[in-house]
Scaffold this motif. Structure first.
Motif, PDB file in Angstrom:
ATOM      1  N   TYR A  85       0.839  -1.200   0.000  1.00 16.44           N
ATOM      2  CA  TYR A  85       0.000   0.000   0.000  1.00 16.44           C
ATOM      3  C   TYR A  85       0.875   1.251   0.000  1.00 16.44           C
ATOM      4  O   TYR A  85       0.613   2.202  -0.735  1.00 16.44           O
ATOM      5  CB  TYR A  85      -0.956   0.017   1.193  1.00 16.44           C
ATOM      6  CG  TYR A  85      -2.030   1.067   1.011  1.00 16.44           C
ATOM      7  CD1 TYR A  85      -3.220   0.737   0.389  1.00 16.44           C
ATOM      8  CD2 TYR A  85      -1.835   2.385   1.407  1.00 16.44           C
ATOM      9  CE1 TYR A  85      -4.201   1.697   0.178  1.00 16.44           C
ATOM     10  CE2 TYR A  85      -2.797   3.346   1.197  1.00 16.44           C
ATOM     11  CZ  TYR A  85      -3.981   2.999   0.578  1.00 16.44           C
ATOM     12  OH  TYR A  85      -4.941   3.952   0.363  1.00 16.44           O
ATOM     13  N   TYR A 106      -9.416  -1.436   0.495  1.00 20.11           N
ATOM     14  CA  TYR A 106      -8.144  -2.164   0.422  1.00 20.11           C
ATOM     15  C   TYR A 106      -8.257  -3.470   1.192  1.00 20.11           C
ATOM     16  O   TYR A 106      -7.748  -4.508   0.767  1.00 20.11           O
ATOM     17  CB  TYR A 106      -6.992  -1.300   0.952  1.00 20.11           C
ATOM     18  CG  TYR A 106      -5.638  -1.964   0.808  1.00 20.11           C
ATOM     19  CD1 TYR A 106      -5.155  -2.349  -0.437  1.00 20.11           C
ATOM     20  CD2 TYR A 106      -4.830  -2.196   1.917  1.00 20.11           C
ATOM     21  CE1 TYR A 106      -3.906  -2.962  -0.573  1.00 20.11           C
ATOM     22  CE2 TYR A 106      -3.586  -2.796   1.796  1.00 20.11           C
ATOM     23  CZ  TYR A 106      -3.129  -3.178   0.548  1.00 20.11           C
ATOM     24  OH  TYR A 106      -1.895  -3.781   0.411  1.00 20.11           O
ATOM     25  N   CYS A 150      -3.410  -0.655   7.417  1.00 20.48           N
ATOM     26  CA  CYS A 150      -2.401  -0.495   6.360  1.00 20.48           C
ATOM     27  C   CYS A 150      -2.286   0.963   5.924  1.00 20.48           C
ATOM     28  O   CYS A 150      -1.173   1.485   5.767  1.00 20.48           O
ATOM     29  CB  CYS A 150      -2.746  -1.366   5.147  1.00 20.48           C
ATOM     30  SG  CYS A 150      -2.536  -3.126   5.415  1.00 20.48           S
ATOM     31  N   VAL A 151      -3.415   1.624   5.724  1.00 24.60           N
ATOM     32  CA  VAL A 151      -3.377   3.026   5.288  1.00 24.60           C
ATOM     33  C   VAL A 151      -2.758   3.908   6.371  1.00 24.60           C
ATOM     34  O   VAL A 151      -1.917   4.760   6.079  1.00 24.60           O
ATOM     35  CB  VAL A 151      -4.782   3.530   4.904  1.00 24.60           C
ATOM     36  CG1 VAL A 151      -4.744   5.018   4.556  1.00 24.60           C
ATOM     37  CG2 VAL A 151      -5.354   2.728   3.744  1.00 24.60           C
TER      38      VAL A 151
END
Length: 160
Positions: A85, A106, A150-151
């Motif tokens: 990512y 995602y 993740c972001v």
């Protein structure tokens, strides 16, 4: 490219590794709660199950060594999904603007990739969870949360 652009696009490994560890721990907690249990035997089985992707069914005869391999593979894969990512977001900076807007989808992509690409290409084959629609629903929701993580950590890794 100016020095400030170079700095803003470099990756900080600490947040990537921490994000990967949090995703791995979250997924472990999810799997232990729904399927394996929190006792020693359940945790051993959980990580041996991950090692099946490399060792095949022999993983369950591999004892602690197979479980340790499964744990290492689990953390590696979780860190890789944060790194992926971050690498994409480094080129498409808008992906860092909406933690929920981009993290939730995602996570769905992660679920689909794991179940329709990674597992079938490994020695696991078809996921047994497809026989249980409730497991699918819980798994997709969990992966959506992992996508948000993740972001968040990709943003930190890109020093934004």
């Amino acid at each position: 490219m100016s020095a400030s652009q170079s700095r803003s696009s470099s990756l900080a490994w600490g947040p990537l590794l921490l994000g990967g560890l949090l995703v791995a721990l979250g997924d472990m907690a999810f799997a232990a709660t729904l399927w394996f249990g929190w006792d020693g035997a359940g945790m051993l089985r959980l990580f041996q199950t991950i090692a099946v992707g490399v060792l095949g069914p022999a993983s369950f005869d591999g004892g602690l060594n197979a479980a340790l391999l499964g744990g290492a593979l689990h953390v590696f894969m979780a860190t890789a999904i944060v790194l992926i990512y971050a690498l994409v977001a480094r080129r498409h900076r808008g992906l860092l603007d909406g933690v929920w807007r981009y993290g939730l989808p995602y996570g769905v992509v992660l679920y689909l990739a794991m179940n329709f690409v990674v597992m079938p290409l490994s020695r696991v084959g078809r996921s047994p969870s497809f026989d249980h629609p409730d497991w699918i629903a819980w798994s997709v929701l969990a992966h959506m949360l992992f996508g948000v993580i993740c972001v968040v950590f990709a943003r930190r890794a890109l020093r934004r």
